[in-house]
Scaffold this active site. Structure first.
Site, PDB file in Angstrom:
ATOM      1  N   ARG A 259     -41.038 -38.461  -5.170  1.00  0.00           N
ATOM      2  CA  ARG A 259     -40.834 -39.556  -4.134  1.00  0.00           C
ATOM      3  C   ARG A 259     -40.989 -40.584  -4.833  1.00  0.00           C
ATOM      4  O   ARG A 259     -40.262 -41.973  -4.870  1.00  0.00           O
ATOM      5  CB  ARG A 259     -41.686 -39.754  -2.936  1.00  0.00           C
ATOM      6  CG  ARG A 259     -41.707 -40.674  -2.138  1.00  0.00           C
ATOM      7  CD  ARG A 259     -42.479 -40.389  -0.703  1.00  0.00           C
ATOM      8  NE  ARG A 259     -42.773 -41.596   0.217  1.00  0.00           N
ATOM      9  CZ  ARG A 259     -41.997 -41.978   1.300  1.00  0.00           C
ATOM     10  NH1 ARG A 259     -40.890 -41.351   1.238  1.00  0.00           N
ATOM     11  NH2 ARG A 259     -42.494 -43.296   1.651  1.00  0.00           N
TER      12      ARG A 259
ATOM     13  N   HIS B  25     -41.164 -47.071   4.618  1.00  0.00           N
ATOM     14  CA  HIS B  25     -42.230 -48.121   4.317  1.00  0.00           C
ATOM     15  C   HIS B  25     -42.299 -49.066   5.605  1.00  0.00           C
ATOM     16  O   HIS B  25     -41.339 -49.544   5.836  1.00  0.00           O
ATOM     17  CB  HIS B  25     -42.676 -48.786   3.281  1.00  0.00           C
ATOM     18  CG  HIS B  25     -42.702 -47.585   2.090  1.00  0.00           C
ATOM     19  ND1 HIS B  25     -42.757 -48.081   0.587  1.00  0.00           N
ATOM     20  CD2 HIS B  25     -43.542 -46.579   2.175  1.00  0.00           C
ATOM     21  CE1 HIS B  25     -42.996 -47.140  -0.080  1.00  0.00           C
ATOM     22  NE2 HIS B  25     -43.604 -46.270   0.538  1.00  0.00           N
TER      23      HIS B  25
ATOM     24  N   ARG C  61     -41.379 -37.395   2.009  1.00  0.00           N
ATOM     25  CA  ARG C  61     -42.752 -37.040   1.778  1.00  0.00           C
ATOM     26  C   ARG C  61     -42.728 -35.560   1.988  1.00  0.00           C
ATOM     27  O   ARG C  61     -41.570 -34.903   2.713  1.00  0.00           O
ATOM     28  CB  ARG C  61     -43.389 -37.640   2.892  1.00  0.00           C
ATOM     29  CG  ARG C  61     -43.535 -39.186   2.997  1.00  0.00           C
ATOM     30  CD  ARG C  61     -44.404 -39.537   4.303  1.00  0.00           C
ATOM     31  NE  ARG C  61     -44.410 -41.016   4.264  1.00  0.00           N
ATOM     32  CZ  ARG C  61     -43.809 -41.962   4.880  1.00  0.00           C
ATOM     33  NH1 ARG C  61     -42.794 -41.376   5.470  1.00  0.00           N
ATOM     34  NH2 ARG C  61     -43.948 -43.173   4.761  1.00  0.00           N
TER      35      ARG C  61
ATOM     36  N   TYR D 194     -43.933 -50.350  -6.824  1.00  0.00           N
ATOM     37  CA  TYR D 194     -42.842 -49.675  -7.809  1.00  0.00           C
ATOM     38  C   TYR D 194     -42.347 -51.010  -8.763  1.00  0.00           C
ATOM     39  O   TYR D 194     -41.631 -50.685  -9.620  1.00  0.00           O
ATOM     40  CB  TYR D 194     -41.621 -48.837  -7.109  1.00  0.00           C
ATOM     41  CG  TYR D 194     -42.301 -47.833  -6.240  1.00  0.00           C
ATOM     42  CD1 TYR D 194     -42.461 -46.819  -6.798  1.00  0.00           C
ATOM     43  CD2 TYR D 194     -42.265 -48.069  -4.975  1.00  0.00           C
ATOM     44  CE1 TYR D 194     -42.895 -45.708  -6.147  1.00  0.00           C
ATOM     45  CE2 TYR D 194     -42.712 -46.901  -4.346  1.00  0.00           C
ATOM     46  CZ  TYR D 194     -42.732 -45.690  -4.857  1.00  0.00           C
ATOM     47  OH  TYR D 194     -43.372 -44.708  -4.132  1.00  0.00           O
TER      48      TYR D 194
ATOM     49  N   HIS E 241     -45.309 -35.381  -4.106  1.00  0.00           N
ATOM     50  CA  HIS E 241     -45.246 -36.956  -4.007  1.00  0.00           C
ATOM     51  C   HIS E 241     -44.624 -37.554  -5.247  1.00  0.00           C
ATOM     52  O   HIS E 241     -44.148 -38.603  -5.252  1.00  0.00           O
ATOM     53  CB  HIS E 241     -46.500 -37.532  -3.673  1.00  0.00           C
ATOM     54  CG  HIS E 241     -46.331 -38.728  -2.636  1.00  0.00           C
ATOM     55  ND1 HIS E 241     -45.909 -38.470  -1.174  1.00  0.00           N
ATOM     56  CD2 HIS E 241     -46.500 -39.878  -2.624  1.00  0.00           C
ATOM     57  CE1 HIS E 241     -45.956 -39.655  -0.606  1.00  0.00           C
ATOM     58  NE2 HIS E 241     -46.464 -40.517  -1.337  1.00  0.00           N
TER      59      HIS E 241
ATOM     60  N   LYS F 212     -43.913 -40.964   9.358  1.00  0.00           N
ATOM     61  CA  LYS F 212     -45.140 -41.103  10.029  1.00  0.00           C
ATOM     62  C   LYS F 212     -45.014 -41.882  11.227  1.00  0.00           C
ATOM     63  O   LYS F 212     -44.169 -42.460  11.435  1.00  0.00           O
ATOM     64  CB  LYS F 212     -46.079 -42.006   9.099  1.00  0.00           C
ATOM     65  CG  LYS F 212     -46.473 -41.597   7.809  1.00  0.00           C
ATOM     66  CD  LYS F 212     -47.290 -42.406   6.927  1.00  0.00           C
ATOM     67  CE  LYS F 212     -47.758 -41.759   5.909  1.00  0.00           C
ATOM     68  NZ  LYS F 212     -48.822 -42.643   4.830  1.00  0.00           N
TER      69      LYS F 212
END
Length: 300
Positions: free
Chosen positions: A247, A270, A148, A279, A244, A172
């Protein structure tokens, strides 16, 4: 309890208890601030502990005139989190947003770049400038490691474990993960650190930060966006891309070349594999190959 005190306490909860990033906290705060402004402008004198669904639905109806479905959905989610916090703290018994439905939105498929397009972008970098080596290393890190933009700007020299072939990434919620780093990405980072970066007058607070601006400070998200947008113009790339996008391309290219979804999930950081599954749309031929290669009925 008034709205401003409730918002202040909620922000502290998000930071301390949930460990959210500054950007996420500001996003939640903006949702509550919109509600506060609406109540004040319409002379609705009701506290956070007493407000009911009708007032909230009226607010959402007005806001819906200005926001698209995706933004409305995010706003509703933010409000639900706020009232869940009040329940958690014992200020309310029920969530007035419980029966408020979010608008139906389709899952947005990520934009990706092909490898030739990525090569075009990198070739468009002017390496004769002081920032050229840095920008090349940034693009290679975004694409080569699937980071990110916030993870790139916060990357530290002490996070580089090149002998082991990994970098440590803080994602995150301040969750740390180790991501493999390829030889090309490692080479460009080392060249930038050894050449350009060593000539930057680094401010004391940022001595461990990898990517610096010309004044020796940490780069901002906006600066990375600007770098990418400008490169797209120079390369005459007819796509609306952002940091992004690299990514997304990282995950897509891994999947297309046979990487398993669990590994991609770990590298992207994730929490849920359902996020990574977006994806799966990219390469239907890959799915056919999986059936052909691994299903016992494929050869009948």
């Amino acid at each position: 309890m008034n709205w401003y005190q409730a918002l202040k306490d909620f922000k502290e909860h998000l930071q301390i208890e949930r460990g959210l990033s500054t950007n996420s906290i500001e996003s939640y705060s903006l949702d509550i601030s919109k509600l506060i402004n609406y109540l004040e402008q319409n002379d609705v004198a009701v506290s956070p502990t007493k407000i009911e669904r009708e007032d909230l639905q009226n607010f959402i109806y007005e806001v819906a005139k200005l926001l698209n479905a995706r933004s409305q959905s995010r706003l509703i989610s933010g409000l639900k989190s706020f009232f869940n916090y009040l329940i958690f703290e014992g200020y309310r018994d029920a969530n007035p947003m419980e029966l408020v439905e979010s608008p139906k939105i389709g899952r947005k498929l990520p934009d990706t770049l092909s490898l030739p397009e990525i090569d075009r972008l990198i070739a468009a970098i002017d390496l004769s400038t002081n920032e050229g080596e840095r920008n090349r290393a940034i693009i290679e890190t975004l694409y080569g490691c699937g980071l990110r933009v916030s993870e790139v700007i916060n990357l530290r020299l002490s996070d580089l474990y090149f002998k082991e072939g990994f970098i440590k990434v803080t994602g995150k919620g301040n969750k740390e993960r180790f991501v493999p780093v390829g030889e090309i990405t490692q080479q460009y980072i080392e060249e930038y650190v050894s050449n350009t970066r060593r000539n930057v007058p680094v401010k004391p607070t940022f001595t461990d930060i990898v990517f610096l601006n010309r004044r020796g400070r940490m780069l901002t998200r906006a600066m990375i966006f600007t770098i990418v947008k400008n490169l797209a113009l120079v390369a005459n790339l007819q796509k609306n891309i952002s940091p992004h996008t690299f990514r997304h391309s990282f995950a897509t290219h891994l999947l297309e070349n046979g990487a398993d979804l669990r590994s991609i999930q770990q590298m992207l950081g994730h929490e849920s594999i359902t996020t990574t599954e977006i994806y799966m749309h990219v390469d239907k031929s890959h799915l056919r190959e999986v059936i052909s290669n691994y299903h016992p009925r494929s050869n009948y």
